[in-house]
Structure formats: structure tokens, C-alpha cells
Scaffold this active site. Structure first.
Site, mmCIF file in Angstrom:
data_model
loop_
_atom_site.group_PDB
_atom_site.id
_atom_site.type_symbol
_atom_site.label_atom_id
_atom_site.label_comp_id
_atom_site.label_asym_id
_atom_site.label_seq_id
_atom_site.Cartn_x
_atom_site.Cartn_y
_atom_site.Cartn_z
ATOM 1 N N CYS A 10 72.136 20.087 36.355
ATOM 2 C CA CYS A 10 70.918 19.423 35.889
ATOM 3 C C CYS A 10 69.746 20.018 36.667
ATOM 4 O O CYS A 10 69.884 21.069 37.287
ATOM 5 C CB CYS A 10 71.012 17.902 36.028
ATOM 6 S SG CYS A 10 71.054 17.260 37.710
ATOM 7 N N ARG A 16 72.172 13.395 37.195
ATOM 8 C CA ARG A 16 73.107 13.656 36.102
ATOM 9 C C ARG A 16 74.280 14.550 36.479
ATOM 10 O O ARG A 16 75.432 14.223 36.175
ATOM 11 C CB ARG A 16 72.368 14.269 34.908
ATOM 12 C CG ARG A 16 71.350 13.344 34.307
ATOM 13 C CD ARG A 16 70.507 14.036 33.258
ATOM 14 N NE ARG A 16 69.656 15.039 33.894
ATOM 15 C CZ ARG A 16 68.908 15.908 33.243
ATOM 16 N NH1 ARG A 16 68.905 15.923 31.925
ATOM 17 N NH2 ARG A 16 68.147 16.766 33.897
ATOM 18 N N ASP A 126 67.503 12.168 31.515
ATOM 19 C CA ASP A 126 67.440 12.132 32.974
ATOM 20 C C ASP A 126 67.057 10.727 33.448
ATOM 21 O O ASP A 126 65.937 10.275 33.221
ATOM 22 C CB ASP A 126 66.410 13.148 33.467
ATOM 23 C CG ASP A 126 66.450 13.355 34.960
ATOM 24 O OD1 ASP A 126 67.065 12.532 35.681
ATOM 25 O OD2 ASP A 126 65.863 14.354 35.427
#
Length: 155
Positions: A10, A16, A126
Site C-alpha cells: 500500500c 492496508r 485506505d
């Protein structure tokens, strides 16, 4: 069975991608397949290098009975495309940066949501911005399960 090395990616490697790393590792362990998977995570930026996971990620993993210990944030490195069999991005920007670094390799570098088109998302949102760690966990869990099923059906 063939050993698989997987890197989840990420932006900052605190929300994440560590969630995906630890969820996938947990699913692998629950399946009794820990000896054939090596997992890690990284960010396309180095903004959080050396830090722990975001508190929201830590909390969500603990709620789900997943041990979040042993994590330190890091950045994608040159040569990661040689080190890992699969590099799995959380969104289009992550994918674009990985393709800039390593070239287009669609069988190796792709988005987690590519494995779960039926879920209706083209990327994992996100939670740094959305605050919704539950939804991120739901998507990461579904994508991780699909990845595990795909890789174990091939061997």
C-alpha cells in the site's frame, strides 16, 4: 507444494498492506499451510519506515484474534520483483508505482481486488482516510481467501 513468496503493498505500509499480510498469514496458518508461504508487506513511500502498524489496524487484527506482533513498516525495494513471486497492490496508485519500478507483470503484480471482482470494489479503500477499518478488513479477508484458494489449487 511449491513455496510462494508474497509481498502486499500500500502507500505507507501501516494500514492496508500490514493488515493483508497478517490476515493472509492467519488464513494460511488456519489451513495448515504455513510451511509453503512467506509473506511480507511494504509501502510505495517511505513515510512510515520503522514504525508499527496504525492503531486502527492493530485493534482490528486483535479483535479478530490475529496476533499483530513483530511488524515494522518498510518501503518497497529494488529487486523485490525478483525476491517475491507475487506483489499485490491495494489500489491503482500502488499498482502504477509498482509497474513503474518493475514493469508490467500482470501475472505477478496486480491488485488484491482483482481476485474478488464480485465484491464490487476495484481497490481497497485506505482507512487512513476513510476511518473504516471494518470495511478494509472485510475486503482484505475476502481477497486473501481468494488468493489462498487460487494458489493452493494451482499446486
Amino acid at each position: 507444494m511449491k513455496k510462494h513468496k508474497i509481498l502486499f503493498v500500500c502507500l505507507g505500509n501501516i494500514c492496508r498492506s500490514p493488515m493483508a499480510e497478517y490476515v493472509f498469514r492467519h488464513q494460511v496458518s488456519q489451513s495448515g499451510l504455513s510451511d509453503i508461504f512467506i509473506t511480507s508487506s511494504a509501502g510505495t513511500s517511505g513515510w512510515h519506515n520503522g514504525e508499527n502498524m496504525h492503531q486502527g489496524t492493530l485493534k482490528k487484527l486483535k479483535q479478530q484474534g490475529i496476533d499483530p506482533s513483530g511488524f515494522t513498516s518498510s518501503q518497497v525495494q529494488p529487486g523485490d520483483d525478483d525476491k517475491y513471486d507475487y506483489i499485490i497492490a491495494m489500489d491503482n496508485n500502488n499498482l502504477a508505482e509498482l509497474e513503474r519500478l518493475f514493469g508490467k507483470q500482470p501475472n505477478k503484480i496486480f491488485k488484491l481486488t482483482d481476485l474478488i471482482p464480485e465484491i464490487g470494489y476495484t481497490y481497497v479503500p485506505d482507512p487512513w482516510h476513510t476511518g473504516d477499518f471494518d470495511e478494509t478488513f472485510r475486503l482484505v479477508s475476502a481477497g486473501s481467501q481468494a488468493l489462498l484458494e487460487q494458489l493452493t489449487s494451482v499446486d
